[in-house]
Design a protein around this motif. Structure first.
Motif, PDB file in Angstrom:
ATOM      1  N   VAL A 287       1.746 -26.557 -39.033  1.00 32.91           N
ATOM      2  CA  VAL A 287       1.144 -26.937 -40.306  1.00 32.91           C
ATOM      3  C   VAL A 287      -0.064 -26.066 -40.620  1.00 32.91           C
ATOM      4  O   VAL A 287      -0.215 -25.547 -41.732  1.00 32.91           O
ATOM      5  CB  VAL A 287       0.756 -28.429 -40.309  1.00 32.91           C
ATOM      6  N   TYR A 288      -0.949 -25.873 -39.655  1.00 35.69           N
ATOM      7  CA  TYR A 288      -2.148 -25.078 -39.896  1.00 35.69           C
ATOM      8  C   TYR A 288      -1.817 -23.600 -40.122  1.00 35.69           C
ATOM      9  O   TYR A 288      -2.449 -22.926 -40.943  1.00 35.69           O
ATOM     10  CB  TYR A 288      -3.121 -25.220 -38.724  1.00 35.69           C
ATOM     11  N   THR A 289      -0.821 -23.096 -39.416  1.00 37.68           N
ATOM     12  CA  THR A 289      -0.421 -21.702 -39.617  1.00 37.68           C
ATOM     13  C   THR A 289       0.138 -21.494 -41.024  1.00 37.68           C
ATOM     14  O   THR A 289      -0.221 -20.543 -41.727  1.00 37.68           O
ATOM     15  CB  THR A 289       0.622 -21.292 -38.567  1.00 37.68           C
TER      16      THR A 289
ATOM     17  N   SER B  22       8.003 -24.539 -47.441  1.00 37.02           N
ATOM     18  CA  SER B  22       9.202 -24.940 -46.699  1.00 37.02           C
ATOM     19  C   SER B  22       8.880 -25.147 -45.226  1.00 37.02           C
ATOM     20  O   SER B  22       9.393 -26.089 -44.595  1.00 37.02           O
ATOM     21  CB  SER B  22      10.298 -23.891 -46.875  1.00 37.02           C
ATOM     22  N   LEU B  23       8.041 -24.271 -44.673  1.00 38.10           N
ATOM     23  CA  LEU B  23       7.641 -24.443 -43.271  1.00 38.10           C
ATOM     24  C   LEU B  23       6.882 -25.741 -43.070  1.00 38.10           C
ATOM     25  O   LEU B  23       7.095 -26.460 -42.075  1.00 38.10           O
ATOM     26  CB  LEU B  23       6.780 -23.254 -42.838  1.00 38.10           C
TER      27      LEU B  23
ATOM     28  N   ALA C 171       7.954 -28.937 -40.747  1.00 38.32           N
ATOM     29  CA  ALA C 171       7.061 -29.558 -39.765  1.00 38.32           C
ATOM     30  C   ALA C 171       6.992 -31.065 -39.972  1.00 38.32           C
ATOM     31  O   ALA C 171       6.977 -31.845 -38.997  1.00 38.32           O
ATOM     32  CB  ALA C 171       5.670 -28.944 -39.878  1.00 38.32           C
ATOM     33  N   GLU C 172       6.986 -31.480 -41.224  1.00 37.69           N
ATOM     34  CA  GLU C 172       6.964 -32.919 -41.518  1.00 37.69           C
ATOM     35  C   GLU C 172       8.252 -33.594 -41.046  1.00 37.69           C
ATOM     36  O   GLU C 172       8.223 -34.697 -40.460  1.00 37.69           O
ATOM     37  CB  GLU C 172       6.769 -33.135 -43.015  1.00 37.69           C
TER      38      GLU C 172
ATOM     39  N   ALA D  35      -0.722 -17.397 -35.062  1.00 36.03           N
ATOM     40  CA  ALA D  35      -1.612 -16.462 -35.757  1.00 36.03           C
ATOM     41  C   ALA D  35      -2.010 -17.074 -37.086  1.00 36.03           C
ATOM     42  O   ALA D  35      -1.192 -17.699 -37.772  1.00 36.03           O
ATOM     43  CB  ALA D  35      -0.940 -15.111 -35.980  1.00 36.03           C
ATOM     44  N   PHE D  36      -3.282 -16.916 -37.439  1.00 37.07           N
ATOM     45  CA  PHE D  36      -3.789 -17.370 -38.727  1.00 37.07           C
ATOM     46  C   PHE D  36      -4.006 -16.180 -39.643  1.00 37.07           C
ATOM     47  O   PHE D  36      -4.141 -15.043 -39.195  1.00 37.07           O
ATOM     48  CB  PHE D  36      -5.115 -18.122 -38.564  1.00 37.07           C
TER      49      PHE D  36
END
Length: 246
Positions: free
Chosen positions: A5-7, A227-228, A232-233, A55-56
């Protein structure tokens, strides 16, 4: 799940920033002397105790496309275009020296020579005051002269010379007002090699077709990041069901 989620979130946020930049470029596709803004981002791996699999996205240096725009002849005496490289020195709203490629001039109610945006042009002796009832002419080296309308032909009187500079573009920063300034804040030196084209204006160097294609590509990238996050959800929901069964 949370790592994905954060990525995806950082990727989506910076895609939105790129879309804002491209939209601004498109809005200035017809602005005189406009220079396209470039966004640059880079991937930074997340350093942790786990495997380096994440990676961010972070901001990198925001740059400017300094390529020259097309020059169009207008025949207006108060229009000039800079040939090749160089800038016109103007006085910004805070009184500091700034630089622009906008060569569309006007004479304000006090007779001061300004750009069409209202910035006072800097001459070799300060602002250039144009007397009333005169015809103005601007030479290729920036010399401003006038001829009195009451005489035919009349003598030419030199009012001053525009400050033309050619600083290193690597040291120029774009301000919120669209003007450029040197990073260290010092005024640039006069450059006698900068030449003007009278009776002409330089257009924006933004390519509308390329910008529209870029906008479509960014929209697809944003959909991919969304979409990613949706995947994740769904993964989190499936994991919750498995834990509930156990």
């Amino acid at each position: 799940m949370d790592r994905l989620v954060y990525t995806a979130m950082t990727g989506a946020r910076h895609v939105m920033e790129q879309q804002a930049t491209v939209s601004n470029n498109l809005a200035n596709a017809t602005t005189t002397g406009f220079r396209a803004q470039l966004d640059a981002f880079r991937a930074v791996p997340v350093v942790s105790e786990g495997l380096p699999t994440r990676a961010f996205v972070v901001d990198s240096t925001v740059g400017t496309d300094f390529r020259s725009g097309p020059i169009e002849t207008t025949g207006r005496p108060l229009d000039v275009a800079i040939r090749d490289t160089g800038f016109l020195a103007v006085q910004s709203a805070d009184g500091s020296e700034a630089y622009t490629r906008n060569g569309s001039f006007k004479i304000n109610e006090n007779g001061i020579l300004q750009t069409s945006s209202g910035q006072t042009l800097i001459g070799d002796g300060g602002p250039i005051a144009v007397p009333p009832d005169t015809k103005i002419a601007i030479a290729s080296d920036g010399t401003v002269s006038v001829v009195n309308d009451n005489y035919a032909p009349g003598p030419s009187n030199t009012l001053g010379r525009l400050k033309l500079v050619n600083p290193d573009t690597k040291n120029l920063l774009r301000g919120d007002d669209g003007l450029f300034r040197q990073a260290d804040g010092t005024p640039a030196e006069n450059d006698p090699n900068v030449r003007l084209v009278d009776g002409a204006l330089e257009g924006s160097n933004v390519n509308p077709v390329d910008s529209m294609v870029n906008m479509i590509g960014l929209a697809r990238q944003f959909e991919m990041q969304m979409s990613l996050m949706k995947n994740a959800e769904n993964n989190a929901a499936k994991a919750t069901q498995i834990l509930a069964l156990s």
